[in-house]
Design a protein around this motif. Structure first.
Motif, PDB file in Angstrom:
ATOM      1  N   ASP A  87       0.825  -1.214   0.000  1.00  0.00           N
ATOM      2  CA  ASP A  87       0.000   0.000   0.000  1.00  0.00           C
ATOM      3  C   ASP A  87       0.857   1.261   0.000  1.00  0.00           C
ATOM      4  N   GLY A  88       2.025   1.192   0.608  1.00  0.00           N
ATOM      5  CA  GLY A  88       2.903   2.356   0.601  1.00  0.00           C
ATOM      6  C   GLY A  88       3.520   2.574  -0.770  1.00  0.00           C
ATOM      7  N   PHE A 111      -0.808  -6.141  -1.171  1.00  0.00           N
ATOM      8  CA  PHE A 111      -0.858  -6.536   0.231  1.00  0.00           C
ATOM      9  C   PHE A 111      -0.987  -5.272   1.062  1.00  0.00           C
ATOM     10  N   ARG A 171       0.429  -0.086   6.481  1.00  0.00           N
ATOM     11  CA  ARG A 171       1.699   0.265   7.134  1.00  0.00           C
ATOM     12  C   ARG A 171       2.809   0.306   6.090  1.00  0.00           C
ATOM     13  N   LEU A 172       3.851   1.047   6.419  1.00  0.00           N
ATOM     14  CA  LEU A 172       5.133   0.849   5.748  1.00  0.00           C
ATOM     15  C   LEU A 172       5.744  -0.341   6.479  1.00  0.00           C
ATOM     16  N   GLY A 173       5.265  -1.506   6.057  1.00  0.00           N
ATOM     17  CA  GLY A 173       5.440  -2.698   6.874  1.00  0.00           C
ATOM     18  C   GLY A 173       6.877  -3.029   7.204  1.00  0.00           C
ATOM     19  N   ASN A 226      -1.340  -3.652   4.342  1.00  0.00           N
ATOM     20  CA  ASN A 226      -1.234  -3.780   5.799  1.00  0.00           C
ATOM     21  C   ASN A 226      -1.355  -2.413   6.470  1.00  0.00           C
TER      22      ASN A 226
HETATM   23 MG    MG Z   1       2.367  -1.807   3.461  1.00  0.00          MG
END
Ligand code: MG
Ligand code: TPP
Lengths: 170, 543
Positions: free
Chosen positions: B440-441, B465, B469-471, B467
């Motif tokens: 997403d980032g 994917f 987040r900047l996973g 999440n």
């Molecule tokens: Mg992410």
């Protein structure tokens, strides 16, 4: 660590110097001096680069320089099989009482005085690093006002030449 | 033939066999665009010059041809830089053409002037600021030659507008003669013989295959060597696809984000044959330790890579394909049965970690998604990835069968690479399904290219994917900074499905493992653009 002298043939074109300088800073290589000028072939310039580093560094410098498309040929010059010179101009403080002593020193070093004023002498010396360092050391006591150096240039002794194409001529 | 500079560039592109270029116009490149209209070369209008550079790179990596991107002076040119730097790190053949202000104005800081040759020097294999229209044919010829031969890389040509307008008696050179550029293809036979001897001696040999194997189209030779001598193969991230994922000798990716068996093999080898890999820190972070235990062979077309990061006992400079071919012919299998047994045991003891499949958590497990996807992919499908956890999950859990079907930003780790790279891959391989595995980032770094795939009708699929987040950075903060999470939350993400819908594209969101197989099948059977958004637990670990 140690000093290594590289002779580098490059295309005589704008931008080449900045590419080479950029490569040295980018890869963290230390240059002691870099002197450049056109060769007997006006399309080619020759750089003499004195690098400070161990064998690994010199190998890396050589390989990375070789990757530059503008770099045509590189050769490390062996100390004993080449002649190296640097031209240095030194402006030193001088007055009536020190002038003659300075002139004596200059003569011993076979240097030249190229400018005189009431309170300075400007000395021209060419030679290898050691000779220049020795003169510099002698002149310190009088007060050095300014030093300008060309950087070392070097050439191989005897028949050998660094040329493009016929690499067997080396 | 009398041509304008702009026409000469177009003509040269045609003669180089260029079918497509990715670009974005502006005042300083207008003469070129004016001339391009008269050509059959396809132009893909991206939505950002970075997208053009990455698309050209994706095209190049999928097809093996040189990618071409074009931009105007100043901001157009500077927007290319990330793409150029990315191509440089991953040895991707690229020719970038930029407009420049008029020659007589260079150096005066006029409108949209930027020193792009100066700015890209560190990331270009070579670049040119064209001074005379008459030089254009030679420079274009050289640029394509330099970009695609030896170790491939990006070459930039900066063309002032007056040079585009000026005229030239067009004659395209048949060959190039560049004094300072003579790549060496043929590996030294004595060195190759030494490798064969080392292989015969070795009890615990390992091959490390990098992106160079793919660039040199040497997968067949690599697999032949491995099979003939029973040598296990580990790959770098760039080497994924050089050997089929399910080949019994393939141990997977090595390095800090790699798999156990691959790292075990490298650290316990007595002979490590590195081919087309740079030995950078992500892959091998303790080269000295490895070199103390193992004899090191390094095969690379770029002499500067050999001895740079690891001490090598048998260096070979040359094209990997030719070197491996010669090696396969003379090499004999050593006494490696015991090693083979150990490796097999380790592989069985440490299979990929698939978590237990729960339903009703509100999340989809990305590793499971990739496992299912592997079973549904055709050999020719192309996957690109973004950067972050999504990239590492893809590297380790997705099975890739063929070279040039896994395209990812290896060296630079560029978020925002995967989506435009998918654009380029789809343009180059219209018959293949192209799937961008995204985070997403990362997606939000280059998502404007949705407009490109709309306008150019490119059925690129996005498997995201999400999440929120900047996973990967979050995980770093979790493990190394005492869970002090900061600036890694993306809870205000847009509704990606609606975003796709705004362009007229389909999309679907899933949040339960029970939906995975059916949803993937739906995505893959759709022939248009499709977003499959998987809700992923922010706590899901990278490895
Ligand atoms: Mg992410
Ligand atoms: C252009 C760029 N900026 C910053 C980074 C540092 N970085 C590496 S991974 C990552 C997070 C990526 O987030 P996302 O795309 O959502 O992937 P995830 O890790 O969540 O799967 C960041 C910020 C980078 N690699 N590239």
């Amino acid at each position: 660590m140690g000093k290594h002298t590289l002779s580098v043939l490059v295309e005589n074109q704008a931008g080449v110097l900045s590419r080479i300088a950029g490569l040295f800073s980018r890869r963290g290589f230390n240059i002691d001096s870099l002197a450049v000028g056109v060769t007997e072939n006006p399309e080619i310039s020759r750089m003499t680069i004195v690098v400070d580093g161990d064998q690994y560094i010199v190998e890396q410098v050589t390989k990375q320089l070789n990757k530059l498309v503008d770099v045509i040929k590189i050769k490390e010059l062996d100390d004993s099989e080449s002649v190296r010179r640097e031209l240095v101009l030194i402006k030193v403080e001088a007055n009536a009482s020190t002038r003659s002593e300075i002139i004596q020193i200059v003569e011993i070093f076979r240097a030249n005085i190229i400018d005189v004023s009431k309170n300075t002498l400007t000395i021209e010396i060419s030679g290898d690093t050691e000779k220049i360092a020795a003169l510099e050391d002698m002149l310190k006591q009088f007060g050095i006002k300014e030093i300008v150096r060309t950087g070392t240039i070097a050439i191989e002794r005897g028949n050998k030449v660094i040329k493009i194409k016929n690499s067997d001529e080396e | 033939m009398k041509l304008s500079g702009a026409q000469a560039i177009v003509k040269a592109l045609e003669l180089e066999g260029v079918e497509v270029i990715f670009g974005y116009p502006g005042a300083a490149i207008c003469p070129f665009y004016d001339a391009l209209q008269e050509s059959n070369i396809r132009h893909i209008l991206t939505r950002h010059e970075q997208g053009a550079a990455h698309a050209a790179s994706g095209y190049a990596r999928a097809t093996g041809k040189t990618g071409v991107c074009v931009a105007t002076s100043g901001p157009g040119a500077t927007n290319l830089i990330t793409g150029i730097a990315d191509a440089y790190m991953d040895s991707t053949p690229l020719v970038a053409i930029t407009g420049q202000v008029s020659s007589d104005l260079i150096g005066r800081d006029v409108f949209q002037e930027a020193d792009i040759t100066g700015a890209t020097d560190p990331f270009c294999k070579h670049n040119y600021l064209v001074k005379n229209t008459k030089d254009l044919p030679r420079i274009l010829k050289e640029a394509f030659y330099i970009a695609s031969t030896g170790r491939p890389g990006p070459v930039l040509i900066d063309v002032p507008i007056d040079v585009q307008i000026g005229s030239v008696n067009f004659e395209y050179p048949k060959s190039v003669d560049i004094k300072g550029y003579k790549p060496n293809y043929k590996g030294h036979s004595i060195q190759i013989k030494k490798i064969a001897e080392a292989i015969l001696r070795a009890k615990k040999p390992v091959i490390c295959a990098g992106g160079g194997v793919i660039n040199s189209n040497a997968s067949k030779e690599l697999v032949e060597l491995a099979e003939k001598c029973g040598i296990p193969v580990v790959t770098t991230m760039m080497g994924i696809g050089s050997i089929p994922y399910d080949h019994e000798l393939n141990l997977g990716m090595l390095g800090s984000y790699g798999v156990y068996t691959a790292n075990y093999a490298v650290h316990n080898a007595d002979l490590l044959i590195i081919t087309g890999a740079r030995v950078a820190d992500r892959a091998i972070n303790n080269p000295d330790q490895i070199a103390r235990k193992a004899e090191i062979v390094h095969i690379d077309i770029d002499p500067a890579e050999i001895g740079k990061n690891i001490q090598v006992s048998i260096p070979v400079v040359g094209d990997i394909k030719g070197v491996l071919k010669e090696l396969v012919d003379i090499v004999q299998r050593g006494d490696v049965d015991e090693w083979g047994r150990i490796i097999k045991e380790k592989k069985e003891e440490h299979p990929p970690k698939f978590p237990e499949m729960k339903s009703g958590t509100g999340y989809v497990n990305p590793k499971y998604v990739l496992k299912v996807l592997t079973g549904l992919l055709r050999e020719d499908d192309i996957v690109t990835t973004e950067v972050g956890q999504n990239q590492i999950w893809s590297s380790n859990y997705l099975g890739i069968r063929k070279p040039r079907t896994f395209i990812t930003s290896g060296g630079l780790g560029t978020m925002g690479y995967g989506f435009p790279a998918a654009v380029g891959a789809k343009v180059g391989c219209p018959g293949s399904r192209v799937i961008c595995i995204s985070g997403d980032g990362s997606f939000q770094m280059t998502m404007q290219e949705l407009g490109t795939i709309k306008q150019s009708r490119l059925g690129v699929k996005v498997l995201m994917f999400n999440n929120t987040r900047l996973g990967m950075v979050r995980e770093l903060q979790k493990l190394k900074y005492g869970c002090r999470y900061y600036q890694v939350h993306l809870d205000e993400n847009p509704d990606f499905i609606k975003l796709f819908e705004a362009y007229g594209f389909k999309g679907r969101r899933i949040d339960d493992n029970s939906q995975v197989e059916e949803a993937l099948k739906e995505m893959l059977s759709d022939d248009g653009v499709y977003l499959l958004e998987c809700r992923v637990d922010p706590e899901e670990s990278t490895l």
